[in-house]
Design a protein around this motif. Structure first.
Motif, PDB file in Angstrom:
ATOM      1  N   ALA A 125      -4.044   2.924   0.156  1.00 12.94           N
ATOM      2  CA  ALA A 125      -4.507   2.484  -1.057  1.00 12.94           C
ATOM      3  C   ALA A 125      -3.446   1.473  -1.707  1.00 12.94           C
ATOM      4  CB  ALA A 125      -4.842   3.381  -2.314  1.00 12.94           C
ATOM      5  N   THR A 126      -3.878   0.342  -2.357  1.00  6.31           N
ATOM      6  CA  THR A 126      -2.869  -0.504  -3.099  1.00  6.31           C
ATOM      7  C   THR A 126      -2.399   0.217  -4.266  1.00  6.31           C
ATOM      8  OG1 THR A 126      -4.812  -1.868  -3.993  1.00  6.31           O
ATOM      9  CG2 THR A 126      -3.559  -2.936  -2.036  1.00  6.31           C
TER      10      THR A 126
ATOM     11  N   GLU B 107       0.824  -1.062   0.005  1.00  8.88           N
ATOM     12  CA  GLU B 107      -0.120  -0.054   0.024  1.00  8.88           C
ATOM     13  C   GLU B 107       0.789   1.318   0.031  1.00  8.88           C
ATOM     14  OE1 GLU B 107      -4.175  -1.078   2.273  1.00  8.88           O
ATOM     15  OE2 GLU B 107      -2.384  -0.563   3.702  1.00  8.88           O
ATOM     16  N   VAL B 108       0.079   2.273  -0.397  1.00 12.75           N
ATOM     17  CA  VAL B 108       0.585   3.663  -0.283  1.00 12.75           C
ATOM     18  C   VAL B 108      -0.128   4.409   0.956  1.00 12.75           C
ATOM     19  CG1 VAL B 108       1.659   3.822  -2.480  1.00 12.75           C
ATOM     20  CG2 VAL B 108      -0.356   4.696  -2.301  1.00 12.75           C
ATOM     21  N   LEU B 109       0.388   5.265   1.495  1.00 11.81           N
ATOM     22  CA  LEU B 109      -0.161   6.162   2.471  1.00 11.81           C
ATOM     23  C   LEU B 109      -0.333   7.684   1.562  1.00 11.81           C
ATOM     24  CD1 LEU B 109      -1.377   7.139   5.191  1.00 11.81           C
ATOM     25  CD2 LEU B 109       1.175   7.967   5.922  1.00 11.81           C
TER      26      LEU B 109
ATOM     27  N   GLY C 214      -7.393   7.763  -7.449  1.00 10.44           N
ATOM     28  CA  GLY C 214      -7.978   6.516  -7.950  1.00 10.44           C
ATOM     29  C   GLY C 214      -9.008   5.942  -6.577  1.00 10.44           C
ATOM     30  N   VAL C 215      -8.810   4.743  -6.156  1.00 13.59           N
ATOM     31  CA  VAL C 215      -9.844   4.215  -4.998  1.00 13.59           C
ATOM     32  C   VAL C 215      -9.226   3.702  -3.939  1.00 13.59           C
ATOM     33  CG1 VAL C 215     -11.115   2.323  -4.766  1.00 13.59           C
ATOM     34  CG2 VAL C 215     -11.577   3.661  -6.749  1.00 13.59           C
ATOM     35  N   CYS C 216      -9.685   4.145  -2.708  1.00 12.71           N
ATOM     36  CA  CYS C 216      -9.069   3.421  -1.452  1.00 12.71           C
ATOM     37  C   CYS C 216     -10.115   3.387  -0.461  1.00 12.71           C
ATOM     38  CB  CYS C 216      -8.129   4.729  -1.028  1.00 12.71           C
ATOM     39  SG  CYS C 216      -9.271   6.091  -0.184  1.00 12.71           S
TER      40      CYS C 216
ATOM     41  N   PRO D 299     -16.235   5.608   5.596  1.00 18.25           N
ATOM     42  CA  PRO D 299     -16.672   5.774   4.114  1.00 18.25           C
ATOM     43  C   PRO D 299     -15.838   6.549   3.136  1.00 18.25           C
ATOM     44  CG  PRO D 299     -17.766   7.513   5.491  1.00 18.25           C
ATOM     45  CD  PRO D 299     -16.989   6.618   6.338  1.00 18.25           C
ATOM     46  N   GLY D 300     -16.163   6.538   1.846  1.00 28.63           N
ATOM     47  CA  GLY D 300     -15.462   7.278   0.968  1.00 28.63           C
ATOM     48  C   GLY D 300     -14.321   6.145   0.125  1.00 28.63           C
ATOM     49  N   VAL D 301     -14.511   6.199  -1.016  1.00 30.31           N
ATOM     50  CA  VAL D 301     -13.579   5.441  -2.188  1.00 30.31           C
ATOM     51  C   VAL D 301     -12.826   6.383  -2.890  1.00 30.31           C
ATOM     52  CG1 VAL D 301     -14.618   3.337  -1.780  1.00 30.31           C
ATOM     53  CG2 VAL D 301     -15.620   4.751  -3.376  1.00 30.31           C
ATOM     54  N   ASP D 302     -13.301   7.281  -3.474  1.00 29.80           N
ATOM     55  CA  ASP D 302     -12.733   8.164  -4.769  1.00 29.80           C
ATOM     56  C   ASP D 302     -11.876   9.195  -3.892  1.00 29.80           C
ATOM     57  OD1 ASP D 302     -13.973   6.964  -6.676  1.00 29.80           O
ATOM     58  OD2 ASP D 302     -15.504   8.638  -7.068  1.00 29.80           O
ATOM     59  N   VAL D 303     -10.509   9.047  -4.284  1.00 27.50           N
ATOM     60  CA  VAL D 303      -9.403   9.816  -3.533  1.00 27.50           C
ATOM     61  C   VAL D 303      -8.460  10.531  -4.683  1.00 27.50           C
ATOM     62  CG1 VAL D 303      -7.733   7.914  -3.223  1.00 27.50           C
ATOM     63  CG2 VAL D 303      -7.857   9.893  -1.755  1.00 27.50           C
ATOM     64  N   ALA D 304      -7.915  11.717  -4.139  1.00 27.40           N
ATOM     65  CA  ALA D 304      -6.841  12.257  -4.999  1.00 27.40           C
ATOM     66  C   ALA D 304      -5.836  12.710  -3.875  1.00 27.40           C
ATOM     67  CB  ALA D 304      -7.197  13.317  -5.900  1.00 27.40           C
TER      68      ALA D 304
END
Ligand code: NAP
Length: 319
Positions: A107-108, A29-31, A95-97, A69-74
């Motif tokens: 997120a991976t 994963e990355v932080l 992407g998605v996290c 909650p929350g999947v869409d991220v930048a």
């Protein structure tokens, strides 16, 4: 760090802004230091835990197991796990996290792509789930071809506004279906024809389409079938539960009769498609339509608005 969480199913009132430990990325994963996120109907469906089979699917019959909650991220990569090879601290990604409505999220790397330098974090955060769904619905399930007559139902929401633009980039002739106040917006993002559903029912018009993508389905599957041309394909991404049940149960059966195909599908997150969407973004082939922006403390308000079902494009959380 600050993060939005809920510990009971229910309305957006269950959402709380909590102070929790900053996450530590796993080996793969990355932080990410979150700069923007966006809300999806998935977020309020999981938060509501309704209908009950949603709870069965994700686990947590009485209390939610997924509490963030929350999947869409930048955002900005701050640290990487030992197996991460393609991203490094300082990279700008989208992407998605898990738990995107927070100051930091993990997120991976296979669910992230580099953010184009000419695109803002807000625009990038608007893309992942909605654009991926539009892309896979049109290309993989709908087998879109240059010159196809494509109709997008629910064209003014998150998925629909991307679907119009992606269908145009494949060279299709696009008809968008939306309400009166969104007609000009649909045209401005490329729709060749716009049908105002408050004035006209396209399923009764006698027009036929090679591909119908129901970003939000509001008709019966038989109505959609009638509006398909010979060899036409109906792809259902979302809508009411009645439409989803029809698409899942009747779609495969109706596809056995004649040459028309009908299906419900669930988008699959993958890096290849995020990289393609990154290229679309960088080239201006897709320009996210952002309706409203909220701060982290406004996630409940953002979800309340989205749940009303009339967002114009995407609703973004800015950190
Ligand atoms: N299958 C998958 O993998 C997948 C992935 C993502 C999303 N989804 C699902 O796809 C659906 C759409 O997602 P979204 O992000 O686009 O949702 P959204 O942004 O909440 O969609 C809102 C839009 O729906 C339109 N709408 C409302 N009533 C309509 C009607 N009678 N006819 C046509 N359009 C109407 C609204 O337009 P007006 O204001 O003009 O009425 C509004 O712009 C949701 O059900 C979501 O759960 C599925």
């Amino acid at each position: 760090m600050k993060a939005i969480a809920y510990h009971d199913y229910g309305s957006p009132d269950v959402l709380k802004c909590e102070e929790i430990e900053k996450p530590i990325p796993g080996d793969d994963e990355v932080l990410i230091k979150v700069r923007a996120a966006s809300v999806n109907p998935l977020d309020w469906r999981l938060m509501r835990g309704k209908p009950v089979f949603v709870r069965l699917m994700i686990g947590g019959l009485r209390k939610p197991k997924l509490t963030r909650p929350g999947v869409d991220v930048a955002g900005l990569v701050e640290a990487v796990g030992r197996n991460v090879t393609q991203l490094k601290p300082g990279d700008e990604v989208f992407g998605v996290c898990r738990g995107a409505f927070a100051e930091y999220a993990c997120a991976t790397e296979d669910k992230l792509a580099l953010k184009p330098a000419n695109i803002s974090f807000e625009d990038a955060a608007a893309v992942p789930v909605a654009a991926l769904t539009a892309l896979q619905g049109l290309r993989d399930k709908g087998r879109i071809q240059r010159g196809h007559k494509v109709l997008v139902d629910g064209a003014s929401g998150g998925v629909g506004t991307f679907a119009i633009q992606i269908a145009k980039s494949f060279g299709a002739e696009v008809t968008a279906v939306c309400s009166t106040r969104n007609v000009d917006k649909a045209r401005s993002i490329g729709a060749d024809h716009v049908i105002d559903y408050t004035l006209e029912d396209f399923t009764q018009s006698g027009q036929h389409y090679d591909l119908i993508l129901a970003a939000n389905a509001y008709h019966s599957i038989f109505d959609y079938r009638r509006a398909l041309g010979r060899d036409g394909i109906y792809v259902l991404a979302g809508g009411g539960w009645a439409q989803i049940l029809q698409g899942t149960l009747l779609g495969p059966l109706l596809s056995l009769i004649g040459s028309k195909k009908m299906c419900f599908f669930i988008a699959k997150v993958n890096k290849t498609d995020f990289v393609l969407l990154k290229d679309f973004l960088a080239a201006g082939k897709i320009v996210p339509v952002i309706d409203r922006r909220y701060p982290l403390s406004g996630v409940a308000e953002a979800l309340r608005y989205l749940e009303e079902g009339h967002a114009r494009g995407k609703v973004v959380i800015t950190l």
